[in-house]
Write an enzyme that holds these catalytic residues in place. Structure first.
Site, short mmCIF file in Angstrom:
data_model
loop_
_atom_site.label_atom_id
_atom_site.label_comp_id
_atom_site.label_asym_id
_atom_site.label_seq_id
_atom_site.Cartn_x
_atom_site.Cartn_y
_atom_site.Cartn_z
N CYS A 46 0.59 -1.51 0.28
CA CYS A 46 0.25 -0.24 0.00
C CYS A 46 0.75 1.80 -0.10
CB CYS A 46 -0.60 -0.07 1.41
SG CYS A 46 -1.72 1.74 1.38
N ASP A 48 0.68 3.33 1.45
CA ASP A 48 0.20 4.42 2.94
C ASP A 48 1.75 4.68 3.89
OD1 ASP A 48 -0.16 4.44 5.92
OD2 ASP A 48 -1.85 4.17 5.83
N ARG A 50 2.95 4.69 6.75
CA ARG A 50 3.00 4.12 7.55
C ARG A 50 3.54 2.69 6.96
NH1 ARG A 50 -2.58 4.53 10.40
NH2 ARG A 50 -2.79 4.13 8.15
N HIS A 102 -2.47 -4.05 5.40
CA HIS A 102 -1.80 -3.79 6.45
C HIS A 102 -3.17 -3.58 6.72
CE1 HIS A 102 -2.20 1.23 5.38
NE2 HIS A 102 -2.31 0.74 4.46
N CYS A 105 -6.40 0.52 7.08
CA CYS A 105 -5.86 1.15 5.30
C CYS A 105 -6.98 1.58 5.17
CB CYS A 105 -5.27 -0.44 5.02
SG CYS A 105 -5.10 0.11 3.14
ZN LIG Z 1 -3.82 1.06 3.22
#
Ligand SMILES: [Zn+2]
Length: 257
Positions: A46, A48, A50, A102, A105
């Site tokens: 992803c 993301d 993080r 994850h 999300c």
């Molecule tokens: Zn995500």
């Protein structure tokens, strides 16, 4: 000295310090990288912030070939994803493909919502909405919001692994050279990655002559037998001061020298 308030300026200063540190730590690090890459892992994850794959794996530049998008959605007709996949599998000849979802999300949150996000994002999340619809009963029964989001992330990884396992390039590499396909979930709250036991970890059987055949994956036909190649006692991942040492039992410890 206080870091610059502008995050971009701070990032450039940070890069400068990092590059100097890495060069000091190992003079040949960057010159070696400049000669080419031979990563053994293709990471599909992803976007993301993080979930920075190389950082959370404790690896280094040169170790992981990467494709990331919102909610790690693998669409079988996405030319961007397919190009990365084909380059990694056919040209780089990676040994592992890791599809990682994850917890927490935002894409899963969006797909679980009944309201429109707007713009192109609803179109992008359509495959994830389809995963939600196919598993609506199970998802609705989960009371906790975080757990429901996590479960959709897992189901999305399962769906993505199915896309990978149906891909001709991937299938050929599995059969000809033992490419491994894994589905995992990164828990942002703990920093740990959980292997979901999908892909070649769960859907392959190996016959006596060593030929690997794909099954439909629904009968739980057992784990693929491990390759007969000898496993090194330990492997040291680059770094002179702090090293990750992998033991024979698949555990790793951080050793500082
Ligand atoms: Zn995500």
């Amino acid at each position: 000295m206080a870091p610059p308030a502008d995050k971009f300026k701070y990032a450039l200063k940070s890069n400068d310090a990092w590059a100097s540190y890495k060069g000091h730590q190992n003079e040949s690090f960057f010159p070696t990288l400049a000669k080419g890459q031979a990563p053994e892992i293709l990471w599909l994850g992803c976007s993301d912030s993080r979930c920075p794959e190389t950082t959370l794996l404790g690896l280094q530049p040169g170790d992981v070939f990467t494709h990331r998008n919102i909610a790690n959605i693998l669409s079988p007709t996405d030319l961007n994803f397919l190009s990365v996949l084909e380059y990694a599998v056919v040209h780089i000849k990676v040994k592992h493909i890791v599809l990682c979802g994850h917890t927490s999300c935002g894409g899963c949150v969006g797909a679980l919502s009944d309201s429109r996000i707007g713009g192109v994002l609803d179109a992008w999340l359509t495959p994830l909405k389809a995963v939600r619809a196919a598993n609506q009963k199970e998802l609705s029964a989960i009371q906790d919001d975080g757990e429901r989001i996590k479960r959709l992330a897992e189901l999305n990884v399962k769906q993505g692994v199915d896309v990978l396992m149906a891909n001709y390039v991937v299938r050929e590499a599995i059969e000809k050279r033992g490419l491994d396909v894994h589905g995992v979930l990164f828990n942002i709250g703990s920093g740990k990655i959980q292997d979901l036991g999908l892909g070649t970890d769960g859907e392959l059987t190996q016959s006596k002559d060593g030929k690997i055949s794909l099954t439909d994956g629904t009968e739980g036909q057992g784990k693929r037998e491990s390759a007969s190649a000898p496993v090194p006692e330990f492997e040291i991942v680059r770094g002179n001061h702090a090293m990750l040492v992998f033991n024979n039992d698949d555990t790793a410890v951080l050793t500082v020298r």
